[in-house]
Design an enzyme around this catalytic site. Structure first.
Site, PDB file in Angstrom:
ATOM      1  CG  HIS B 243      59.701 -17.826 -28.334  1.00 22.24           C
ATOM      2  ND1 HIS B 243      60.305 -19.327 -27.927  1.00 22.24           N
ATOM      3  CD2 HIS B 243      60.288 -17.744 -29.804  1.00 22.24           C
ATOM      4  CE1 HIS B 243      60.266 -19.789 -29.161  1.00 22.24           C
ATOM      5  NE2 HIS B 243      60.271 -18.701 -30.284  1.00 22.24           N
ATOM      6  NE  ARG B 265      56.406 -23.923 -30.052  1.00 26.99           N
ATOM      7  CZ  ARG B 265      55.768 -23.166 -30.477  1.00 26.99           C
ATOM      8  NH1 ARG B 265      54.707 -23.449 -31.056  1.00 26.99           N
ATOM      9  NH2 ARG B 265      56.757 -21.983 -30.980  1.00 26.99           N
TER      10      ARG B 265
END
Ligand SMILES: Cc1cc2nc3c(=O)[nH]c(=O)nc-3n(C[C@H](O)[C@H](O)[C@H](O)COP(=O)(O)OP(=O)(O)OC[C@H]3O[C@@H](n4cnc5c(N)ncnc54)[C@H](O)[C@@H]3O)c2cc1C
Ligand code: SF4
Ligand code: F3S
Ligand code: FES
Lengths: 246, 587, 113, 113
Positions: B243, B265
């Site tokens: 991740h 994000r």
């Protein structure tokens, strides 16, 4: 890498023992770092100083609810408690969670907590099957809002440890289980809401709560079991006066 | 000295190892399907409902129930995401059954997933998907799923063996079938051997042998290590998903490595390098919104450029979106950071790629059966469904779908099984001796070796790999494994002795780390999560192969097996003609 | 009797008492203004059916209420369980009722009307 | 080991309610006994009532009314909380109860002096 914050280590007093070995405090010196949680402190002791220290954790981020302990007398998720927040005069005290049997040192047996969850009918009673579609539910409806209020409980037992009624009455189902029952009572997908009221009206039911509110004050998730339990009391009273169950 | 005399013996019909999404679902299905009176036992290293990663699922659960979506589309996304390596029959089963499982979760188990204002299920799109497909409960989906499952299981007559750690799969003397499982009752430190007609292994993998990792502390590859020792074939063992944004807070805190959610994000969060510059557009036109593997490699490359031990990671910055707005939209995440001393909404938080999920696992058929009679594997322990990359949202779908299938399959198979099988006492003794090994050595700290392994894996077998690095990695792993055998644990009090379990965790991690490195060496191309700097191309898709690792004698050998394109071939699709490539509006 | 019914009884008896308590305090404040004497009290109460009903209801309610209240306190703070607890709280209730009835009778019986 | 800290308004309201309830239950038999003297030994009662002029006894009386008021308002607050639709400002309820109690008892004290 993070620096050791100061020369002087912190003094950490840990309450140790279990069945067969009376609980006794033991003090350790632990280096102080920036960004350090109480779980890190306890882990440091086990990994570097006393390999026999017992405690429990899993997720490290406040999701699993298995790391709760008494920190300076207050029940807390240790993985989400920053040391700086609880350090008093360079020292902290850590003990096993209150109101549950100690297995060893800082690890308690959570079975009574979950047995009561089951006893409070704390589980969904289906009205549909996997062959049916998903029930359309208005997320803004009053019932759903009530159900949503308590749904993020992670069953960490912090409220259970904070409640003096639990301490005095071994039958008392406790704030978390009762809050779960209230959530289900308001869940329109849940069958037979009357049975939930029956389950919370027994010998350890919601009527034993004295609204002392420590559950709500200490819940790290900012939930409000006090309000949920009041909801159950009022629902049972309404039923007593002959109003129908919703 | 502890001998097999000291083992408590216990019998059941269905034994389940692990209480994540796979374990809990299999318990419910086994009870539903098995003949009246069948005894179901759940043995778990932590507490039921509290251990494992299913609980930590944030983003959500992929299911083709969204507007315009179809099982075919979900399947195609899964195959493309896995870069043509998934076992297609498993992937199909996953996508098809996810629909049933989500309805089961909502209607029978009692989960409540977020709704649209009109009352229908809300779906969002995770990166790499061509439809709004992910159902969720805010960003705490796993808590809702596991709490509800846990309640159902606790209310049923399931025998609970909590804080029981499985340490060895014990076959029958002829090796043809599984007899039972050796475990440690962690609370007392005593050994217990449980015989069962069928055993589901659902211990959830967990790549915690990396310096930065997301999974819960109880996961340490015990299941795969047991399977390896039992001689079972393991596939895709090189496939470790990172991740991109794990919290970096120093190596003295367990917070390090924990996930800062993907949505940051997606919402426009920026990644800045050590000199405050945005860099992701240097690596991909989608910038910060590129897929996990791409962003992870981008960050890794920046870290390597900087190469500063004082300031290793990069930074995520949200402040330009308005701190108040961020604090409201990502309430849980901002609070979590604040509790730990970081200001996510207004400041910079240091992040680093973090090992998240293990795509590799035991070779199983679509019904979770393995090569060994009586042993079934589901969830993150099983390989095949994801190939080289797992889509966000396919992890929990995988564990719940195949957990349920395992329960059904065991319930059906048990009808044809006679008496319990007797174990090979020699294997039992060997596994016992393995676990007791440190108890007769002079005590020493386990932690430094764990850190050494984590460094080695991060450096040599991590986000970017090369032949030379992998070979160095293998040597380092071997050195650490050897050193571990000289580390002892004081045997005077084995009750809830975490240090003994740290030792056993590290032993499992060493065994599997070695396999990961070997499988990575065997793949001379780059697919999904596996990136070889010396072989950066994906290779011929039509000639796709997957790796199968297996221990024979003392050695692990890795072979390549061709992917069987049973449903769709590279370059083709099963979407009906005229279907748009994607239903998700471009951002 | 179920715990829930006992709870209702305790709450309802409390509600019954509330207006009485207010009235009682009011009367006390009024009475105490120029000091209290037995004659004064008796003059007001003796032979009055109204005062008799007033105080009798109060005594019944308070016996129930206090006994049930102490029943919980005894179990939480003194660890009394099972029959011990039930008998103790029953005794408290009956005792309060007896003393209260005696007092009410003393204050309201006899006199004129 | 540090004690578990409980000093938040709701807990204080709870303990106040409990202690006042217990104190009332202890006082009540005495009160009943005093009244029962009325018919049989009016003089004795007068003697006792005379004692109420003493400051110490005055203070005790004040305390009792205070207890009764505290307990009643606290109790009403609880019943409202339990049966009426829940409203968030809990602490206001608790404060109001204590405030009301104090008001009543000071009124009593002022008039009595
Ligand atoms: C932070 C985080 C976020 C994630 N978010 C998502 C997401 O948004 N969507 C998604 O689809 N997936 C997500 N995943 C992945 C997903 O959580 C996993 O794929 C899935 O939950 C695995 O389920 P499982 O049942 O196989 O294992 P787990 O849920 O991990 O359970 C494993 C169980 O096995 C037990 N166990 C381990 N070792 C032993 C042993 N030796 N003996 C006995 N028991 C043992 C453990 O205690 C535990 O109970 C996320 C993972 C993490 C870590
Ligand atoms: S209500 Fe809060 S404190 Fe209680 S168990 Fe749930 S999350 Fe923990
Ligand atoms: S602390 Fe206990 S008494 Fe009631 S309000 Fe909470 S459960
Ligand atoms: S370790 Fe999971 S809540 Fe703390």
């Amino acid at each position: 890498m993070a620096e050791v914050l100061q020369q002087d280590p912190m003094r950490v007093t840990v309450l140790r023992g279990g069945p067969g070995a009376p609980m006794r405090p033991e003090t350790f010196e632990v280096p102080l770092y920036e960004s350090q949680t109480v779980l890190d402190v306890v882990s440091w002791i086990q990994q570097n100083s006393d390999p026999t220290l017992s405690y429990r954790f899993a997720c490290r981020v406040g999701m699993c609810g298995s790391c709760a302990m008494m920190v300076n007398g207050v029940p807390r998720w240790t993985c989400r408690t920053h040391v700086q927040k609880v350090l008093v005069g360079g020292a902290i005290e850590v003990g096993p969670l209150r109101n549950l049997p100690v297995i060893k040192d800082l690890a308690v047996d959570m079975d009574p907590f979950f047995d009561k969850w089951v006893e409070a009918e704390g589980r969904h009673h289906p009205t549909r099957t996997r062959d049916d579609g998903i029930a359309p539910i208005d997320p803004e409806s009053a019932d759903r809002q009530q159900a949503t209020a308590g749904i993020e409980c992670i069953n960490c037992s912090v409220c259970y440890a904070a409640c003096d009624t639990v301490a005095g009455n071994p039958d008392y189902l406790g704030p978390a289980a009762l809050q779960r029952a209230w959530t289900l009572y308001n869940d329109e997908k849940n069958a037979d809401r009357g049975s939930i009221l029956d389950a919370v009206s027994g010998k350890g039911g919601c009527h034993f709560c004295h609204s002392m509110g420590s559950c709500t004050i200490y819940c790290p998730n900012e939930l409000n079991p006090l309000a949920a339990i009041a909801g159950l009391k009022s629902a049972t009273a309404r039923r007593f006066f002959g109003r129908r169950d919703r | 000295m502890i001998s097999t005399q000291h083992i408590d013996r216990h019998d059941t019909d269905v034994l389940i190892l692990g209480a994540g999404g796979a374990g809990l679902f299999s318990a419910l299905h086994a009870l539903q399907g098995a003949p009246e009176g069948t005894k179901v036992t759940l043995a778990v290293k932590g507490l039921i409902g509290k251990s494992g990663c299913t609980r930590m699922v944030q983003g959500g659960y992929n299911v083709a129930l969204g507007p315009g979506d179809s099982v075919e589309r979900h399947f195609m996304d899964t195959i493309l995401g896995g870069k043509w390596l998934p076992d297609q029959d498993m992937a199909w089963r996953l996508c098809e059954q996810a629909v049933v499982r989500v309805r089961e979760l909502e209607n029978e188990i009692g989960c409540f997933f977020d709704r649209n204002p009109d009352g229908t299920l809300h779906h969002k799109a995770f990166a790499g998907q061509t439809a709004d497909r992910t159902v969720h409960k805010g960003d705490l989906t796993g808590i809702e799923i596991i709490n509800r499952l846990m309640e159902q299981v606790l209310a049923r007559p399931v025998e609970k063996l909590q804080e029981h750690r499985a340490i060895g799969l014990i076959p029958t003397a002829d090796g043809a079938a599984l007899a039972g499982v050796l475990m440690i009752d962690m609370r007392t430190g005593r050994f217990r051997f449980v015989r069962a007609k069928t055993v589901l292994m659902a211990t959830g993998g967990g790549p915690t042998m990396y310096k930065y990792h997301t999974p819960s502390g109880d996961k340490s590859m015990d299941g795969l290590a047991m399977a390896l020792r039992a001689g079972l074939p393991l596939r895709d063992m090189e496939m470790v998903q990172f991740h991109p944004t794990g919290l970096l807070a120093g190596d003295h805190t367990r917070m390090t490595g924990t996930v800062l959610e993907e949505g940051l994000r997606g919402a426009g969060g920026r990644l800045l390098n050590h000199s405050g510059q945005r860099f992701m557009f240097d690596y991909d036109p989608k910038g910060e919104r590129a897929t996990r593997d791409v962003v992870s490699r981008g960050i890794y490359a920046e870290m390597r450029k900087n190469n500063n031990p004082e300031q290793e990671g990069v930074f995520i910055s949200m402040a330009h979106l308005g701190p108040a707005n961020v604090a409201q939209k990502f309430k849980g995440m901002v609070k979590r950071c604040a509790d730990c001393g970081f200001d996510l909404a207004g400041g910079l938080v240091e992040v680093v790629p973090t090992a998240h999920y293990f795509m590799g696992g035991v070779v199983v058929d679509v019904d979770t059966r393995t090569a060994m009679e009586g042993l079934y594997v589901a969830g993150e322990d099983a390989g095949g469904a994801h190939g080289s990359n797992r889509l966000g949202g396919n992890g929990v779908a995988n564990s719940t779908v195949f957990g349920g299938i395992a329960g059904d399959t065991m319930a059906a198979d048990i009808r044809g099984m006679g008496a319990l099988r007797d174990p090979d006492e020699a294997v039992l003794e060997a596994e016992l001796a393995r676990a007791c090994h440190p108890l007769s050595r002079p005590p020493a700290l386990v932690l430094p070796l764990r850190k050494a392994l984590q460094e080695a894996m991060w450096d040599e077998v991590g986000v970017m790999r090369s032949e030379a690095g992998l070979k160095r990695g293998l040597a380092r792993i071997a050195g650490i494994s050897e050193a571990l055998m000289d580390v002892g644990v004081a045997a005077d009090n084995l009750a809830f002795n975490l240090t003994w379990h740290d030792w056993l965790n590290l032993r499992s991690l060493c065994e599997i780390s070695d396999v990961i490195a070997r499988a990575a060496l065997a793949r001379d191309n780059s697919r999904g999560a596996h990136f070889r700097e010396d072989f950066p191309s994906a290779g011929d898709l039509a000639e796709s192969y997957f790796t199968v690792s297996r221990r024979r004698g003392g050695d692990v050998d890795v072979v390549r097996e061709p992917v069987r394109f049973t449903i769709v071939r590279p370059g083709e699709t099963i979407l009906p003609e005229g279907e748009p490539d994607t239903l998700v509006a471009a951002l | 009797m179920t715990e829930f019914r006992l709870y209702m009884l305790q709450r309802l008896s409390a509600l019954v008492m509330a207006p009485f308590v207010l009235l009682h305090i009011g009367v006390m404040i009024y009475a105490i203004r120029d000091g209290i004497s037995a004659a004064e009290i008796l003059g007001r109460t003796q032979g009055s059916v109204l005062w008799f009903t007033f105080y009798a209801t109060f005594v019944v309610a308070v016996s129930i209420h206090a006994a049930l209240g102490l029943r919980i306190v005894l179990s939480e703070w003194a660890g009394l369980r099972g029959p011990t607890r039930e008998i103790t709280s029953l005794a408290i209730g009956l005792g309060l009722f007896a003393l209260g009835a005696n007092a009410v009778w003393s204050v309201t019986a006899g006199g004129t009307s | 080991m540090k004690a578990f800290p409980r000093s938040h308004p709701l807990w204080l309201a709870y303990i106040l309610h409990r202690l006042s309830g217990i104190a009332l239950a202890l006082f009540l038999p005495f009160h009943f006994w005093v009244l029962s003297l009325a018919l049989t030994r009016a003089a004795a009662l007068d003697g006792l009532l005379g004692v109420t002029e003493m400051p110490l006894v005055k203070a005790a009386e004040f305390g009792l009314v205070f207890l009764l008021a505290v307990h009643m308002f606290g109790g009403l607050r609880l019943i409202a909380l339990e049966w009426l639709p829940w409203s968030a400002p809990q602490k206001t309820w608790a404060a109001a109860a204590a405030g009301g109690a104090f008001l009543v008892s000071t009124a009593f004290l002022l008039r009595a002096i």
